[in-house]
Design a protein around this motif. Structure first.
Motif, PDB file in Angstrom:
ATOM      1  N   THR A   1       0.869  -1.173   0.000  1.00 19.98           N
ATOM      2  CA  THR A   1       0.000   0.000   0.000  1.00 19.98           C
ATOM      3  C   THR A   1       0.907   1.224   0.000  1.00 19.98           C
ATOM      4  O   THR A   1       1.675   1.435   0.956  1.00 19.98           O
TER       5      THR A   1
ATOM      6  N   ASP B   1       0.306   7.366  -3.597  1.00 22.14           N
ATOM      7  CA  ASP B   1       0.458   7.759  -4.996  1.00 22.14           C
ATOM      8  C   ASP B   1      -0.233   9.097  -5.206  1.00 22.14           C
ATOM      9  O   ASP B   1      -1.454   9.177  -5.339  1.00 22.14           O
TER      10      ASP B   1
ATOM     11  N   GLU C   1      -2.880   9.710  -2.670  1.00 20.05           N
ATOM     12  CA  GLU C   1      -3.912   8.691  -2.545  1.00 20.05           C
ATOM     13  C   GLU C   1      -3.279   7.354  -2.175  1.00 20.05           C
ATOM     14  O   GLU C   1      -2.183   7.015  -2.641  1.00 20.05           O
ATOM     15  N   ARG C   2      -3.982   6.598  -1.354  1.00 20.29           N
ATOM     16  CA  ARG C   2      -3.522   5.249  -0.999  1.00 20.29           C
ATOM     17  C   ARG C   2      -3.824   4.317  -2.158  1.00 20.29           C
ATOM     18  O   ARG C   2      -4.955   4.255  -2.649  1.00 20.29           O
ATOM     19  N   LYS C   3      -2.821   3.603  -2.584  1.00 21.93           N
ATOM     20  CA  LYS C   3      -2.988   2.689  -3.705  1.00 21.93           C
ATOM     21  C   LYS C   3      -2.349   1.350  -3.346  1.00 21.93           C
ATOM     22  O   LYS C   3      -1.243   1.308  -2.791  1.00 21.93           O
TER      23      LYS C   3
END
Length: 429
Positions: free
Chosen positions: A133, A136, A139-141
């Motif tokens: 995790t 990005d 944002e959490r990706k």
């Protein structure tokens, strides 16, 4: 239309994950950037002994290495089934900071897994997956980073004898094998119908305990043996597992004459040199030991001195001499069996066997072991031996023959200083 974003609320929601990522990576958070190809890489490399294809049940280390340019919030390693292998992870995962060729810093991940193939053939080690995790662009990706599949060949044994599929001898592939043989008392002093216990410890580096051979057969004319249970254990080290088996027999002679016990050879395959070798449980004999001449001589001298004193010949002078003699009469020395093992191991240049004999001597004669540590030259030689045997990178082996000669000397029984006084358990006296 105007959209308002509550930055404080967003920061509170993401703060825990960001801090966890910083602690996991051990580095400061870089500027947020979009995840690009090549930012997250995972490789798996098998370490083949001598660069050769392994045989069945031979250990191979898989080095799993990840390099990540992005800060990591959470992570999970998904391992392939490894259906044709027994495996064990060696130690914990290791995270560190590394510098890339372009000068940038990144997060490095390392894990080592030992695998043991079940049979010969051509296999494929499926990809390992590191599920990350990442952050990005704010944002959490969740990203799955995959290693490449690895073609893996397990060689078939082609020598005319032995090998993994032979019933005899037992197939034992290892980096090193050592044997420690100890007795509850000197077997040469055991008389008919008396019982003595023999304990043999077999250690193999680069193996699991279930791969060690069954208890050897200890049988010869004139003795009765009672075999105890076999104790097996696997010790996980950064260099690989170490397998240990402890075999125990209670031995009772049934005839009055000397009973020879033949040596027991244990063949094993050296995975470093790719050759067959042999370890040996040494030959011994039960009964037939000679009297302790040194002790007998001391008793005779003591008796002569007492007679001389009783007769009144030089009563005062001989009385002082007798007092000094009685203080020095007792001697400290290794039991003959341990001294014999120590000399034999030193002549063979086997540092592991020498260390095992030293440990047996320290357990049997703690007062003598204290004398060894009081002498600077002996203490330095024992420290060098420990570094050579137990050090992570090894060390220079001391002169084993000279060390054995120093440790097998008899010492006067009189202590060099007053005996230490133990404090009461409940506090100061």
């Amino acid at each position: 239309m105007v959209i308002f974003w509550d930055w404080s609320r967003g920061w509170r929601r993401g703060r825990v994950g960001l801090l966890a990522g910083l602690l996991l990576a051990g580095m400061s958070l870089p500027a947020l950037a979009e995840v690009e190809p090549g930012d997250l890489t995972l490789t798996v490399t098998p370490e083949l002994n001598g660069g050769a294809a392994p045989y069945t049940r031979e250990m191979v280390l898989l080095k799993i290495h990840g390099v990540y340019r992005q800060p990591i919030l959470l992570e999970e390693v998904i391992q392939p089934p490894l259906a044709n292998f027994t495996w064990t992870q060696l130690g914990r995962d290791h995270w560190s900071k590394t510098r890339l060729p372009d000068g940038q810093t990144a997060i490095a991940f390392d894990r080592t897994v030992a695998i043991f193939p079940h049979h010969a053939g051509a296999f494929t080690i499926e990809p390992f997956v590191h599920r990350l995790t990442v952050n990005d662009v704010g944002e959490r990706k969740v990203v799955d980073v995959r290693s490449q599949p690895i073609p893996f060949t397990v060689a078939a044994w082609t020598a005319p004898t032995g090998g993994p599929d032979a019933k005899e001898p037992w197939w034992l592939p290892a980096r090193d094998v050592s044997i420690t043989d100890s007795w509850s008392r000197d077997p040469e002093t055991v008389k008919i119908y008396e019982t003595v216990r023999r304990t043999v410890v077999l250690e193999a580096q680069g193996m699991l305990a279930e791969g060690l051979p069954p208890r050897p057969v200890l049988r010869t004319r004139g003795i009765i043996t009672f075999a105890g249970p076999v104790v097996r254990e696997t010790i996980i080290t950064p260099a690989g597992p170490v397998a240990r088996a402890t075999y125990v027999w209670d031995v009772k002679p049934g005839v009055p004459e000397v009973i020879p016990l033949d040596a027991i050879a244990i063949p094993w395959f050296d995975t470093v040199s790719r050759t067959m070798r042999e370890a040996e449980i040494p030959a011994r004999q039960i009964g037939g030991g000679l009297p302790d001449r040194e002790t007998d001589g001391a008793k005779g001298a003591a008796a002569s001195a007492l007679i001389a004193v009783a007769a009144g010949v030089l009563a005062f002078g001989l009385g002082l001499a007798l007092l000094g003699f009685r203080r020095e009469r007792g001697t400290l020395r290794l039991p003959p069996s341990i001294a014999r093992d120590l000399r034999r191991a030193a002549r063979a240049g086997d540092a592991n066997a020498v260390r095992a004999a030293v440990a047996a001597g320290e357990a049997a004669m703690p007062a003598l072991a204290r004398r060894w540590r009081e002498r600077p030259e002996t203490r330095a030689a024992l420290a060098a031996l420990d570094r050579a045997v137990y050090g992570p990178t090894g060390g220079a082996t001391p002169d084993l023959v000279a060390l054995a000669r120093a440790l097998t000397k008899s010492e006067p029984g009189r202590a060099f200083g007053p005996a230490p006084v133990l404090k009461p358990l409940d506090g100061p006296a």
